[in-house]
Design an enzyme around this catalytic site. Structure first.
Site, mmCIF file in Angstrom:
data_model
loop_
_atom_site.group_PDB
_atom_site.id
_atom_site.type_symbol
_atom_site.label_atom_id
_atom_site.label_comp_id
_atom_site.label_asym_id
_atom_site.label_seq_id
_atom_site.Cartn_x
_atom_site.Cartn_y
_atom_site.Cartn_z
ATOM 1 N N LYS A 3 30.225 87.607 23.037
ATOM 2 C CA LYS A 3 29.605 87.958 24.855
ATOM 3 C C LYS A 3 31.329 87.360 25.485
ATOM 4 C CE LYS A 3 26.607 90.102 24.027
ATOM 5 N NZ LYS A 3 26.089 90.612 22.612
ATOM 6 N N ASP A 4 31.181 87.234 26.467
ATOM 7 C CA ASP A 4 31.987 86.731 27.113
ATOM 8 C C ASP A 4 32.323 85.274 27.408
ATOM 9 O OD1 ASP A 4 32.358 89.411 28.011
ATOM 10 O OD2 ASP A 4 34.550 89.196 29.305
ATOM 11 N N ARG A 5 33.149 84.124 27.263
ATOM 12 C CA ARG A 5 33.131 83.356 27.995
ATOM 13 C C ARG A 5 31.918 82.778 29.170
ATOM 14 N NH1 ARG A 5 36.558 77.498 26.649
ATOM 15 N NH2 ARG A 5 35.735 76.287 27.342
ATOM 16 N N GLN A 51 39.736 92.567 27.135
ATOM 17 C CA GLN A 51 39.317 91.701 26.326
ATOM 18 C C GLN A 51 39.629 91.809 25.550
ATOM 19 O OE1 GLN A 51 34.934 90.252 27.291
ATOM 20 N NE2 GLN A 51 35.369 88.976 25.406
#
Length: 268
Positions: free
Chosen positions: A82-84, A165
């Protein structure tokens, strides 16, 4: 694998931008909630944890959970990265150990919200989907046209490109794959090999999808496609297209899928 396979120049199905704004100014502007599609078993050698993280990397959180449990990081399972720069709720599995009071366990950027026993380690990809909330700040543009565009998207869907990403900062993972394929020397680190292969597969997928968007066939089944049943992992090869199949596709019950090259890729 051209640069525009993952950049901003991939073709849009519904037209160009209708305005501009700022996204992800702060982590709370992007909220991700993972949907596993199953409940904890209630017994077994693992803890299934629901963790909320803010401005924290999934791999880093996994290492912190391993440290708290006193186990090796490879023994901690999760379904996906998951995105930071977000607030994300996702599941992890941790082997049962001396640490038993998981609910309320905190670390820098994360907190355990729920815990239950589970029989299996969580594997990559073992989820039904994700729910996203995205805040757009300081929007300028034609609001009415944007509302109409969103209605079209809700009715017809969008081409599901892999985003930047997947390819790393400035496309570094894809560049690593190109170097590997050009000189035949694989990256020494297993994780870097995985990132490179994932980026290469995604770039090939995007290239095929971009071609279908340019042809106007991205949302229509064609003979030779592998169709995906909406909301499931079920797929089947399309040998010919008839009116019922076309209507199911128009109703978003079926979707054309694209190639993700690998040992388990389904081909006709």
């Amino acid at each position: 694998m051209s640069a525009d396979a993952y950049g901003p120049d991939v073709p849009c199905a519904h037209g160009g931008p209708l305005g501009s704004g700022r996204i992800r100014v702060q982590p709370e502007d992007f909220v991700v909630r993972e949907w596993l599609g199953f409940a904890a078993d209630g017994e077994g050698p693992h803890w299934l944890l629901t963790v909320r993280k803010r401005d924290a990397n999934t791999l880093w959180v996994a290492r912190q959970l391993a440290r708290i449990a006193g186990v090796h990081p490879r023994d901690v399972g999760f379904a996906g990265l998951k995105d930071r720069n977000a607030v994300a709720e996702q599941a992890f599995t941790v082997p049962v150990s001396t640490h038993a009071e998981w609910v309320g366990t905190r670390g820098e950027g994360f907190e355990v919200l729920a815990a239950a026993r589970h029989r299996r380690k969580l594997k990559r990809g073992a989820l039904r989907g994700n729910h996203f909330e995205l805040v757009v700040r300081d929007f300028t543009g034609d609001a009415a046209a944007l509302e109409a565009r969103m209605a079209t998207i809700a009715r017809e869907g969008v081409p599901n490109y892999f985003g930047p990403q997947r390819f790393g900062a400035q496309g570094a993972n894809l560049q690593l794959a190109r170097q590997w394929f050009a000189n035949g020397v694989a990256p020494g680190d297993r994780a870097r090999r995985g990132f490179a292969l994932s980026a290469a597969r995604a770039a090939l997928f995007n290239t095929v999808l971009a071609g279908r968007v340019r042809q106007g066939t991205w949302n229509a089944l064609q003979a030779g496609d592998v169709a995906n049943l909406d909301g499931s992992g079920s797929v089947f090869a399309v040998s010919s297209v008839d009116a019922p199949l076309s209507e199911r596709c128009r109703q978003l019950d079926l979707h054309p899928s694209g190639p993700l090259w690998g040992a388990r890729m389904q081909v006709e």
